[in-house]
Design an enzyme around this catalytic site. Structure first.
Site, PDB file in Angstrom:
ATOM      1  N   GLY A 239     -12.933  13.308 -16.182  1.00 19.73           N
ATOM      2  CA  GLY A 239     -12.793  12.468 -16.807  1.00 19.73           C
ATOM      3  C   GLY A 239     -13.813  11.242 -16.826  1.00 19.73           C
ATOM      4  O   GLY A 239     -13.661  10.454 -17.728  1.00 19.73           O
ATOM      5  N   GLU A 273     -11.849  17.138  -9.978  1.00 24.10           N
ATOM      6  CA  GLU A 273     -13.213  17.636 -11.099  1.00 24.10           C
ATOM      7  C   GLU A 273     -14.325  16.976 -12.252  1.00 24.10           C
ATOM      8  O   GLU A 273     -13.880  17.185 -13.229  1.00 24.10           O
ATOM      9  CB  GLU A 273     -12.318  18.539 -12.443  1.00 24.10           C
ATOM     10  CG  GLU A 273     -11.159  19.789 -11.403  1.00 24.10           C
ATOM     11  CD  GLU A 273     -10.037  19.907 -12.200  1.00 24.10           C
ATOM     12  OE1 GLU A 273     -10.809  19.601 -13.663  1.00 24.10           O
ATOM     13  OE2 GLU A 273      -9.264  21.009 -12.495  1.00 24.10           O
ATOM     14  N   PRO A 274     -14.875  16.115 -11.356  1.00 18.17           N
ATOM     15  CA  PRO A 274     -16.050  15.232 -12.601  1.00 18.17           C
ATOM     16  C   PRO A 274     -16.745  16.039 -12.895  1.00 18.17           C
ATOM     17  O   PRO A 274     -17.262  17.233 -12.543  1.00 18.17           O
ATOM     18  CB  PRO A 274     -16.384  14.391 -10.638  1.00 18.17           C
ATOM     19  CG  PRO A 274     -16.505  14.983  -9.814  1.00 18.17           C
ATOM     20  CD  PRO A 274     -14.930  16.100 -10.467  1.00 18.17           C
ATOM     21  N   ARG A 276     -19.239  14.848 -16.000  1.00 24.17           N
ATOM     22  CA  ARG A 276     -20.417  13.863 -16.612  1.00 24.17           C
ATOM     23  C   ARG A 276     -20.896  12.738 -15.615  1.00 24.17           C
ATOM     24  O   ARG A 276     -21.833  12.611 -15.821  1.00 24.17           O
ATOM     25  CB  ARG A 276     -19.249  13.264 -17.863  1.00 24.17           C
ATOM     26  CG  ARG A 276     -20.541  12.129 -18.336  1.00 24.17           C
ATOM     27  CD  ARG A 276     -19.530  11.559 -19.909  1.00 24.17           C
ATOM     28  NE  ARG A 276     -18.221  12.139 -20.859  1.00 24.17           N
ATOM     29  CZ  ARG A 276     -18.919  12.360 -21.257  1.00 24.17           C
ATOM     30  NH1 ARG A 276     -19.884  12.012 -22.406  1.00 24.17           N
ATOM     31  NH2 ARG A 276     -18.101  12.774 -22.183  1.00 24.17           N
ATOM     32  N   CYS A 345     -31.912  20.647 -41.259  1.00 24.08           N
ATOM     33  CA  CYS A 345     -31.894  20.386 -42.345  1.00 24.08           C
ATOM     34  C   CYS A 345     -30.184  20.415 -42.293  1.00 24.08           C
ATOM     35  O   CYS A 345     -28.970  21.284 -43.289  1.00 24.08           O
ATOM     36  CB  CYS A 345     -31.829  21.504 -43.214  1.00 24.08           C
ATOM     37  SG  CYS A 345     -33.773  21.522 -44.030  1.00 24.08           S
ATOM     38  N   GLU A 346     -29.764  19.419 -42.347  1.00 23.24           N
ATOM     39  CA  GLU A 346     -28.354  18.685 -41.846  1.00 23.24           C
ATOM     40  C   GLU A 346     -27.995  16.489 -42.142  1.00 23.24           C
ATOM     41  O   GLU A 346     -28.910  16.643 -41.194  1.00 23.24           O
ATOM     42  CB  GLU A 346     -27.229  18.874 -41.268  1.00 23.24           C
ATOM     43  CG  GLU A 346     -27.183  20.048 -40.808  1.00 23.24           C
ATOM     44  CD  GLU A 346     -25.772  20.722 -41.354  1.00 23.24           C
ATOM     45  OE1 GLU A 346     -25.054  19.514 -42.178  1.00 23.24           O
ATOM     46  OE2 GLU A 346     -25.451  22.314 -41.592  1.00 23.24           O
TER      47      GLU A 346
END
Length: 417
Positions: A239, A273-274, A276, A345-346
């Site tokens: 995290g 647990e890296p 990102r 289409c959003e």
């Protein structure tokens, strides 16, 4: 972006100009720097050298086989959350004895596959899961190595969608219930208690929440020791945040120093647990401007990439750096505060709002820090084929995931007779 730099007015990835990538492979596409991946992983390995630590890459951040293979070659372990991720790690050359299996909803089929593979540990997240795991292991005449993911009720001060360590989150076992469930597991012959685990969230920009959660965890570890439960490892999750814009970015060295301080007197192995932090900076989304659309209240720069390719801005209102690939300004360049949007289409299909840039139709843009939670969260929404992924190593660019063709969109579908 150290491995992405402007040379002679053109952005390069390592030693390749990005226009060459676009010409050869088309756009949009994800482009990764092998050097950046290795540098990020080696930073963790170096700062934790000398400690009894195992770095387990969180596969959900980027599960491309080439990425996993690079980390496997360095000896990293892996944190998985599905049977599909297990299969990917094994195909990529990962060591099953370095795999930890997290997640609140493991199926019996997934548990069985992991047991047969011989993984290091299951991170159990509920009493109900414990009973299922014990039953599957008994049926296979195996003993399942387990750790309990404990929810320490610590605010990671991150986006609510990626906060996982508060009591209102679905993850883990409440701290006050953990001792009793460990005692229950101790009585089940098809289970072997090997560790304890926590994970309080993603994109965490301060060390303090890690320290607070770890200290709570160690109080439980000491209580378990009195119950005759000696743990082989303590898993403090991942995290650690990155800087997309102006966020504080704790250094890996600072994080490692905290771990040395807190766990110095412990003989237990430390798991991390890296996710990102290992891949975010290594990847970019390369996209081409289709149209410039000026209006009365908003001006839009419409790209060939869309929210189905990079979901983070739509889902989390995430900010990503966006740069022009070529710095030159021509007669058809228009300077505005652009809303940079895709073709889906959003109205949520955007990459940025009010970015003042000098743009021209047809030029290339780079959406930076896109190596994490980009391709893994992509979809076929609006029946858009998923884009290709490219790995660059010096002067060499290689396809590591082919662009989907139209036929692939409905290859597994059938019409009624």
């Amino acid at each position: 972006m150290k491995y992405f730099e402007i040379r002679h007015g053109v952005m390069h990835i390592e030693d390749i100009p990005l226009p060459d990538i676009a010409q050869r492979f088309g756009t949009p596409c994800y482009v990764y720097s092998r050097a950046a991946l290795l540098a990020a992983a080696n930073e963790y390995l170096q700062v934790f050298a000398g400690q009894n630590a195992l770095i387990c890459y969180a596969v959900k951040a980027n599960s491309n086989l080439a990425v996993l293979n690079q980390f496997a070659k360095l000896g990293l372990g892996f944190d998985i959350v599905s049977g599909g991720e297990l299969a990917r790690v094994l195909v990529a050359g990962g060591d099953p004895t370095k795999i930890v299996f997290s997640g609140v909803g493991k199926t019996e089929a997934e548990i069985e596959a992991a047991l047969r593979a011989g993984i290091k540990c299951f991170n159990v997240e509920s009493a109900a899961e414990l009973e299922t795991l014990a039953a599957v292991a008994a049926r296979l005449e195996k003993v399942a190595p387990i750790s309990f993911r404990v929810n320490p009720d610590v605010d990671a001060k991150t986006h609510p969608y990626i906060s996982t360590g508060l009591k209102e989150n679905k993850f883990g076992i409440p701290l006050q219930d953990a001792r009793a469930i460990y005692q229950r597991a101790q009585r089940l012959s098809s289970l072997r208690i090997v560790g304890i685990d926590m994970h309080i969230g993603s994109q965490i920009t301060e060390i303090t929440p890690f320290r607070e959660a770890a200290q709570k965890l160690l109080q439980l570890v000491d209580a378990l020791y009195k119950d005759g439960i000696n743990l082989e490892h303590i898993d403090i999750g991942g995290g650690l945040g990155v800087r997309y814009r102006d966020e504080n970015e704790p250094s890996v060295a600072e994080f490692a120093a905290m771990c040395r301080e807190i766990f110095a007197a412990r003989r237990t192995q430390l798991l991390l647990e890296p996710g990102r932090r290992l891949v975010a900076y290594a990847g970019i989304l390369l996209t081409r401007l289709l149209y410039l659309k000026t209006g009365e209240t908003h001006d839009f720069a419409i790209t060939d990439a869309a929210m189905n390719d990079l979901m983070r801005p739509a889902l989390y209102q995430a900010w990503h750096p966006i740069e022009k690939v070529e710095t030159r300004v021509t007669d058809d360049t228009i300077t505005r505060a652009w809303n940079i949007v895709g073709p889906v289409c959003e109205s949520s299909d955007f990459f940025a709002h009010k970015r003042t840039m000098a743009l021209r139709q047809g030029e290339l843009l780079v959406i930076g820090a896109a190596g994490a939670y980009g391709m893994t969260m992509s979809s076929n929404y609006n029946s858009r084929p998923r884009i290709c992924e490219i790995m660059v190593d010096g002067k060499t660019a290689t396809i590591v995931r082919a662009r989907e063709n139209i036929d692939a969109l409905f290859a597994g579908e059938f019409v009624l007779s």
